[in-house]
Design a protein around this motif. Structure first.
Motif, PDB file in Angstrom:
ATOM      1  N   VAL A   1      -6.241  12.775   0.370  1.00  0.00           N
ATOM      2  CA  VAL A   1      -5.092  11.839   0.566  1.00  0.00           C
ATOM      3  C   VAL A   1      -5.489  10.497  -0.123  1.00  0.00           C
ATOM      4  CG1 VAL A   1      -3.646  10.619   2.394  1.00  0.00           C
ATOM      5  CG2 VAL A   1      -4.392  12.936   2.672  1.00  0.00           C
ATOM      6  N   ARG A   2      -4.573  10.065  -0.986  1.00  0.00           N
ATOM      7  CA  ARG A   2      -4.740   8.844  -1.751  1.00  0.00           C
ATOM      8  C   ARG A   2      -4.109   7.442  -0.987  1.00  0.00           C
ATOM      9  NH1 ARG A   2      -4.210   9.795  -8.122  1.00  0.00           N
ATOM     10  NH2 ARG A   2      -6.512   9.839  -8.588  1.00  0.00           N
ATOM     11  N   LEU A   3      -4.733   6.381  -0.920  1.00  0.00           N
ATOM     12  CA  LEU A   3      -4.127   5.136  -0.398  1.00  0.00           C
ATOM     13  C   LEU A   3      -4.646   4.093  -1.474  1.00  0.00           C
ATOM     14  CD1 LEU A   3      -2.871   3.323   1.800  1.00  0.00           C
ATOM     15  CD2 LEU A   3      -5.263   3.317   2.574  1.00  0.00           C
ATOM     16  N   SER A   4      -3.545   3.254  -2.032  1.00  0.00           N
ATOM     17  CA  SER A   4      -4.000   2.482  -3.033  1.00  0.00           C
ATOM     18  C   SER A   4      -2.747   1.246  -2.676  1.00  0.00           C
ATOM     19  CB  SER A   4      -3.564   2.848  -4.330  1.00  0.00           C
ATOM     20  OG  SER A   4      -3.819   1.815  -5.559  1.00  0.00           O
ATOM     21  N   GLY A   5      -3.329  -0.126  -2.858  1.00  0.00           N
ATOM     22  CA  GLY A   5      -2.491  -1.208  -3.017  1.00  0.00           C
ATOM     23  C   GLY A   5      -3.055  -2.471  -2.186  1.00  0.00           C
ATOM     24  N   GLU A   6      -2.363  -3.404  -2.116  1.00  0.00           N
ATOM     25  CA  GLU A   6      -2.911  -4.676  -1.647  1.00  0.00           C
ATOM     26  C   GLU A   6      -3.104  -4.477   0.183  1.00  0.00           C
ATOM     27  OE1 GLU A   6      -0.501  -8.532  -0.861  1.00  0.00           O
ATOM     28  OE2 GLU A   6      -1.615  -8.843  -2.664  1.00  0.00           O
ATOM     29  N   GLY A   7      -4.280  -4.595   0.421  1.00  0.00           N
ATOM     30  CA  GLY A   7      -4.376  -4.339   2.027  1.00  0.00           C
ATOM     31  C   GLY A   7      -5.121  -2.934   2.170  1.00  0.00           C
TER      32      GLY A   7
ATOM     33  N   PRO B   1       0.829  -1.209  -0.013  1.00  0.00           N
ATOM     34  CA  PRO B   1      -0.102   0.127   0.190  1.00  0.00           C
ATOM     35  C   PRO B   1       0.891   1.131  -0.050  1.00  0.00           C
ATOM     36  CG  PRO B   1      -0.216  -1.121   2.214  1.00  0.00           C
ATOM     37  CD  PRO B   1       0.462  -1.849   1.309  1.00  0.00           C
ATOM     38  N   ILE B   2       0.622   2.134  -0.704  1.00  0.00           N
ATOM     39  CA  ILE B   2       1.124   3.546  -0.907  1.00  0.00           C
ATOM     40  C   ILE B   2       0.224   4.547  -0.512  1.00  0.00           C
ATOM     41  CG2 ILE B   2       3.026   2.889  -2.529  1.00  0.00           C
ATOM     42  CD1 ILE B   2       1.204   3.811  -4.777  1.00  0.00           C
ATOM     43  N   CYS B   3       0.627   5.754  -0.031  1.00  0.00           N
ATOM     44  CA  CYS B   3      -0.155   6.793   0.059  1.00  0.00           C
ATOM     45  C   CYS B   3       0.502   8.277  -0.310  1.00  0.00           C
ATOM     46  CB  CYS B   3      -0.678   6.951   1.656  1.00  0.00           C
ATOM     47  SG  CYS B   3       0.816   6.911   3.043  1.00  0.00           S
ATOM     48  N   ALA B   4      -0.203   9.096  -0.368  1.00  0.00           N
ATOM     49  CA  ALA B   4       0.439  10.526  -0.797  1.00  0.00           C
ATOM     50  C   ALA B   4      -0.876  11.610  -0.684  1.00  0.00           C
ATOM     51  CB  ALA B   4       1.015  10.515  -2.251  1.00  0.00           C
ATOM     52  N   ILE B   5      -0.592  12.806  -0.359  1.00  0.00           N
ATOM     53  CA  ILE B   5      -1.307  13.875  -0.472  1.00  0.00           C
ATOM     54  C   ILE B   5      -1.499  14.073  -2.084  1.00  0.00           C
ATOM     55  CG2 ILE B   5      -1.801  16.282   0.139  1.00  0.00           C
ATOM     56  CD1 ILE B   5       0.299  15.844   2.362  1.00  0.00           C
ATOM     57  N   ALA B   6      -2.607  14.332  -2.631  1.00  0.00           N
ATOM     58  CA  ALA B   6      -2.920  14.322  -4.043  1.00  0.00           C
ATOM     59  C   ALA B   6      -3.427  15.921  -4.315  1.00  0.00           C
ATOM     60  CB  ALA B   6      -4.230  13.216  -4.460  1.00  0.00           C
ATOM     61  N   THR B   7      -3.525  16.592  -3.378  1.00  0.00           N
ATOM     62  CA  THR B   7      -4.068  18.050  -3.677  1.00  0.00           C
ATOM     63  C   THR B   7      -2.678  18.878  -3.635  1.00  0.00           C
ATOM     64  OG1 THR B   7      -4.888  17.964  -1.463  1.00  0.00           O
ATOM     65  CG2 THR B   7      -6.580  18.042  -3.269  1.00  0.00           C
ATOM     66  N   PRO B   8      -2.723  20.172  -4.419  1.00  0.00           N
ATOM     67  CA  PRO B   8      -1.362  20.777  -4.279  1.00  0.00           C
ATOM     68  C   PRO B   8      -1.204  21.543  -2.831  1.00  0.00           C
ATOM     69  CG  PRO B   8      -2.818  21.541  -5.993  1.00  0.00           C
ATOM     70  CD  PRO B   8      -3.751  20.690  -5.056  1.00  0.00           C
ATOM     71  N   PRO B   9       0.125  22.024  -2.639  1.00  0.00           N
ATOM     72  CA  PRO B   9       0.599  22.477  -1.238  1.00  0.00           C
ATOM     73  C   PRO B   9      -0.403  23.839  -0.977  1.00  0.00           C
ATOM     74  CG  PRO B   9       2.340  21.744  -2.525  1.00  0.00           C
ATOM     75  CD  PRO B   9       1.222  21.625  -3.624  1.00  0.00           C
ATOM     76  N   GLY B  10      -0.588  24.243   0.076  1.00  0.00           N
ATOM     77  CA  GLY B  10      -1.095  25.437   0.380  1.00  0.00           C
ATOM     78  C   GLY B  10      -2.761  25.260   1.149  1.00  0.00           C
TER      79      GLY B  10
ATOM     80  N   ASP C   1      -7.348  -1.932  -5.241  1.00  0.00           N
ATOM     81  CA  ASP C   1      -8.129  -1.344  -4.304  1.00  0.00           C
ATOM     82  C   ASP C   1      -7.554   0.253  -3.704  1.00  0.00           C
ATOM     83  OD1 ASP C   1     -10.034  -3.404  -4.091  1.00  0.00           O
ATOM     84  OD2 ASP C   1      -8.790  -4.397  -2.189  1.00  0.00           O
ATOM     85  N   LEU C   2      -8.421   1.044  -3.930  1.00  0.00           N
ATOM     86  CA  LEU C   2      -7.978   2.431  -3.714  1.00  0.00           C
ATOM     87  C   LEU C   2      -8.896   3.196  -2.678  1.00  0.00           C
ATOM     88  CD1 LEU C   2      -6.399   4.697  -6.346  1.00  0.00           C
ATOM     89  CD2 LEU C   2      -8.195   5.669  -4.865  1.00  0.00           C
ATOM     90  N   VAL C   3      -8.383   4.077  -1.779  1.00  0.00           N
ATOM     91  CA  VAL C   3      -9.202   4.831  -1.118  1.00  0.00           C
ATOM     92  C   VAL C   3      -8.775   6.291  -1.062  1.00  0.00           C
ATOM     93  CG1 VAL C   3      -9.959   5.059   1.393  1.00  0.00           C
ATOM     94  CG2 VAL C   3      -9.541   2.830   0.473  1.00  0.00           C
ATOM     95  N   GLU C   4      -9.673   7.068  -1.100  1.00  0.00           N
ATOM     96  CA  GLU C   4      -9.465   8.664  -0.872  1.00  0.00           C
ATOM     97  C   GLU C   4     -10.096   9.296   0.372  1.00  0.00           C
ATOM     98  OE1 GLU C   4      -8.823   9.596  -5.619  1.00  0.00           O
ATOM     99  OE2 GLU C   4     -10.640  10.552  -4.490  1.00  0.00           O
ATOM    100  N   PHE C   5      -9.208  10.038   0.989  1.00  0.00           N
ATOM    101  CA  PHE C   5      -9.817  10.724   2.191  1.00  0.00           C
ATOM    102  C   PHE C   5      -9.910  12.054   1.740  1.00  0.00           C
ATOM    103  CE2 PHE C   5      -7.538   6.945   3.632  1.00  0.00           C
ATOM    104  CZ  PHE C   5      -8.067   6.492   4.958  1.00  0.00           C
ATOM    105  N   HIS C   6     -11.170  12.565   1.776  1.00  0.00           N
ATOM    106  CA  HIS C   6     -11.514  13.877   1.446  1.00  0.00           C
ATOM    107  C   HIS C   6     -11.355  14.763   2.507  1.00  0.00           C
ATOM    108  CE1 HIS C   6     -12.556  13.459  -3.033  1.00  0.00           C
ATOM    109  NE2 HIS C   6     -11.930  12.214  -2.569  1.00  0.00           N
TER     110      HIS C   6
END
Length: 433
Positions: free
Chosen positions: A22-28, A6-15, A82-87
């Motif tokens: 925040v995106r999360l994708s991968g096994e588990g 599983p990998i994650c990152a902030i998907a929106t621009p800084p500021g 499988d992918l999850v986004e936290f808004h």
């Protein structure tokens, strides 16, 4: 690079912003999301569904933010996993804390372009479409947006795939003729097929400049004698008064830049000092600078006053220069069909000038095809091999065709594509995409 964890990152621009993602994708990914979520269990949600709740620190139970959680289930997600986004709310502090608890829960930070790389590896996108994703993210003009979206939708890939299929059919017939001559296989019109393929490749390459200008923007230099009407023409193109206009020759001593968008291309128009012989050292510096700007510009407008005796033109890059005769509302002192007559005062000739600008920048095809530097390199290889194939006997023609097909396949990331080439595609992506 590990492709399942599983990998994650902030998907929106800084500021600061109203919303952050925040995106999360991968096994588990669903199990990991459940550890940091208070609300409906993400593991029980159908794909494409939102739920409202709180992001929490699983160690302390502290609520980090109220948020929406969006679930995509494999293979119907951007990455094919499988992918999850936290808004969440768009506070940098909130986004950092959400990212921190996901990392503590077992995810790792995504690398640049890793979500799109996984989409490519999982067959959701081909390599040309992946390049279109980056182009769409970076698009600053309307044409760049259209180019990238068409490529992302697969228009370029389908065109290349159809071309490959025609050449594969030709190669199969050539092989049949060589391997089983006694079967009496009818030879195709190999030269016709090759020439059609060559014309198609050259047509694509003919749009490379327009694609580059749409993606990177262009510089338009206005060059001419003092009081030739450069500043007035610039204002007419802009639609507002940007440059100082005066009947006194030599008003513009230095250059002046103004941004505008024409035909979907972001342009920087540069109004330069009047070009003439002069003993004034300051004005001479302005003239030298003007000629240097013209040399480096993507397109030059040579501006001459049609109401005065025709001037001697300065040294310019004429292969990328349009000639404009200004003050067309006044009685003409000369006529020249190579010049486009324009009146900045009445607007006469401006539409014709814009059409000429459009063709000079985009070509007759209109510049709707997105081409990256990598794709241009592959098309150039294909063109050279096609030219070679035209002059070869059929046994050697087949070998040249195989090289053409290899170059074309690399456009979509099929066949033998070096890891370094794939890495080059993704190295300029932002983290989170």
């Amino acid at each position: 690079m590990r492709l399942r964890d599983p990998i994650c990152a902030i998907a929106t621009p800084p500021g600061k912003g109203a919303i952050g993602v925040v995106r999360l994708s991968g096994e588990g990914a669903l199990e990991l999301a459940a550890r940091v979520w208070r609300g409906k269990d993400p593991r029980g949600l159908k794909g494409g569904r939102f739920t409202f709740g709180e992001v929490v620190d699983p160690k302390t139970g502290e609520a980090l933010d109220q948020a929406l959680l969006l679930v995509f289930r494999a293979p119907r997600s951007y990455t094919g996993e499988d992918l999850v986004e936290f808004h969440t709310h768009g506070s940098p502090a909130v986004l950092r804390r959400v990212l921190e608890v996901l990392l503590e829960a077992g995810a790792r930070l995504a690398g640049p372009g890793e979500f799109t790389f996984r989409a490519y590896m999982n067959g959701k996108l081909d390599l040309a479409q992946a390049e279109a994703v980056l182009a769409l993210v970076e698009a600053e003009g309307e044409l760049a947006r259209r180019q990238a979206l068409r490529a992302l939708e697969g228009a370029f890939s389908r065109k290349i795939e159809a071309l490959e299929q025609r050449l594969l059919d030709l190669l199969a017939h050539i092989q049949a003729l060589l391997d089983y001559p006694e079967e009496g296989v009818e030879p195709l019109e190999a030269e016709r097929v090759l020439r059609e393929a060559l014309a198609e490749v050259e047509g694509l390459l003919g749009q490379a400049r327009a694609s580059r200008l749409a993606q990177k923007g262009a510089r338009l230099a206005l060059i001419g004698a003092p009081n030739a009407g450069k500043s007035s023409l610039l204002n007419a193109l802009l639609g507002y008064e940007r440059a100082l206009v005066s009947p006194i020759p030599g008003t513009t001593r230095d250059y002046l830049e103004a941004p505008l968008e024409l035909f979907g291309i972001p342009l920087v128009a540069v109004d330069t000092a009047g070009v003439r012989e002069t003993e004034d050292p300051l004005e001479r510096m302005g003239v030298e600078r003007a000629l240097g700007i013209a040399e480096e510009a993507d397109l030059v407008l040579y501006v001459a006053d049609r109401s005065l005796p025709k001037p001697t033109p300065p040294p310019l890059p004429w292969e990328r220069t349009l000639k404009v005769a200004t003050k067309a509302d006044l009685p003409p002192a000369w006529e020249d069909p190579a010049f486009i007559p324009v009146s900045s005062l009445t607007g006469e000739g401006l539409d014709r000038l814009k059409e000429a600008l459009k063709e000079a920048l985009l070509g007759k095809e209109g510049g709707e095809v997105l081409l990256t530097e990598r794709q241009v390199e592959a098309l150039l290889r294909a063109r050279e091999r096609l030219k070679e194939a035209l002059g070869l006997p059929q046994d050697l023609m087949g070998l040249a065709l195989e090289e053409v097909l290899e170059a074309l396949a690399s456009l979509r990331g099929e066949g033998r594509v070096a890891e370094a080439v794939v890495a080059r595609v993704f190295q300029n992506f932002c983290v989170g995409k």
